[in-house]
Design a protein around this motif. Sequence first.
Motif, short mmCIF file in Angstrom:
data_model
loop_
_atom_site.label_atom_id
_atom_site.label_comp_id
_atom_site.label_asym_id
_atom_site.label_seq_id
_atom_site.Cartn_x
_atom_site.Cartn_y
_atom_site.Cartn_z
N PHE A 73 0.83 -1.20 0.00
CA PHE A 73 0.00 0.00 0.00
C PHE A 73 0.87 1.26 0.00
CE2 PHE A 73 -3.48 -2.68 1.85
CZ PHE A 73 -4.42 -2.42 0.87
N VAL A 74 0.49 2.22 -0.84
CA VAL A 74 1.09 3.54 -0.86
C VAL A 74 0.03 4.50 -0.35
CG1 VAL A 74 2.10 5.34 -2.31
CG2 VAL A 74 2.52 2.91 -2.84
N LEU A 75 0.34 5.18 0.77
CA LEU A 75 -0.65 6.04 1.42
C LEU A 75 -0.51 7.49 0.97
CD1 LEU A 75 -0.63 3.46 3.18
CD2 LEU A 75 -1.04 4.92 5.13
N THR A 76 -1.67 8.15 0.80
CA THR A 76 -1.73 9.56 0.45
C THR A 76 -2.69 10.24 1.42
OG1 THR A 76 -1.44 9.00 -1.88
CG2 THR A 76 -2.24 11.21 -1.38
N SER A 77 -2.22 11.31 2.03
CA SER A 77 -3.05 12.04 2.99
C SER A 77 -4.18 12.78 2.28
CB SER A 77 -2.21 13.06 3.76
OG SER A 77 -1.26 12.40 4.55
N CYS A 78 -5.30 12.89 2.97
CA CYS A 78 -6.41 13.72 2.49
C CYS A 78 -6.10 15.17 2.85
CB CYS A 78 -7.71 13.28 3.16
SG CYS A 78 -8.28 11.66 2.60
N GLY A 79 -6.92 16.07 2.37
CA GLY A 79 -6.75 17.48 2.69
C GLY A 79 -7.05 17.77 4.16
N PRO A 80 -6.77 18.99 4.58
CA PRO A 80 -7.04 19.37 5.97
C PRO A 80 -8.51 19.14 6.34
CG PRO A 80 -5.91 21.14 4.79
CD PRO A 80 -6.26 20.09 3.79
N THR A 81 -8.74 18.65 7.50
CA THR A 81 -10.06 18.38 8.10
C THR A 81 -10.83 17.26 7.40
OG1 THR A 81 -11.42 19.99 6.87
CG2 THR A 81 -10.25 20.82 8.82
N CYS A 99 -12.12 11.37 0.08
CA CYS A 99 -11.81 12.15 1.28
C CYS A 99 -13.01 13.05 1.57
CB CYS A 99 -10.56 12.99 1.04
SG CYS A 99 -9.07 12.00 0.80
N ASP A 100 -13.41 13.08 2.84
CA ASP A 100 -14.57 13.87 3.24
C ASP A 100 -14.44 14.17 4.72
OD1 ASP A 100 -16.99 15.20 3.09
OD2 ASP A 100 -18.14 13.45 2.43
N LYS A 101 -15.20 15.13 5.20
CA LYS A 101 -15.28 15.37 6.65
C LYS A 101 -16.05 14.22 7.27
CE LYS A 101 -15.09 20.36 6.37
NZ LYS A 101 -15.71 21.64 6.70
N SER A 102 -15.65 13.79 8.45
CA SER A 102 -16.27 12.61 9.05
C SER A 102 -17.77 12.79 9.27
CB SER A 102 -15.57 12.22 10.35
OG SER A 102 -15.65 13.25 11.29
N GLU A 103 -18.20 13.98 9.68
CA GLU A 103 -19.64 14.19 9.89
C GLU A 103 -20.40 14.18 8.56
OE1 GLU A 103 -17.55 18.22 10.05
OE2 GLU A 103 -17.29 16.35 11.12
N ASP A 104 -19.79 14.68 7.50
CA ASP A 104 -20.44 14.65 6.19
C ASP A 104 -20.55 13.22 5.66
OD1 ASP A 104 -20.73 17.39 6.25
OD2 ASP A 104 -19.00 17.79 4.98
#
Length: 122
Positions: A73-81, A99-104
């Motif tokens: 696996f090659v990991l890529t970070s999501c954007g801020p928040t 990638c999404d906000k956890s509440e969304d």
Amino acid sequence: MKFQSTLILVALCILSTFSASVTEAKQCFQKQNAREATLLNKKFDKLNKNSPCKTGETVCIKGQVAQCDQGKFVLTSCGPTTECFALPLVNSPGTSIACDKSEDAANRIKLARQCKCLIFIP
């Protein structure tokens, strides 16, 4: 002339019946998409960067997008928040990794789960 009018009316009824059943099927897949997204997110919770994988596979690991390249696996970070989630598709069967906000993400799954399935009886 009367026969043609009746034939046209019958044809329109059949078409509207078919259209209604397609609409209802569209609504029903959203619940299944929510179930699949929930199961995938639970599966992802058990993975780490050293988990075995197949080339081309995309998952979420510790909130990051993880793509398998030659068995690793090659990991890529999501954007801020934002974090990586499996999300139910809205307009077709299936899920997506995004990638999404956890509440969304939680709200999207909740809304898909609440979608009403109508039963068509001809």
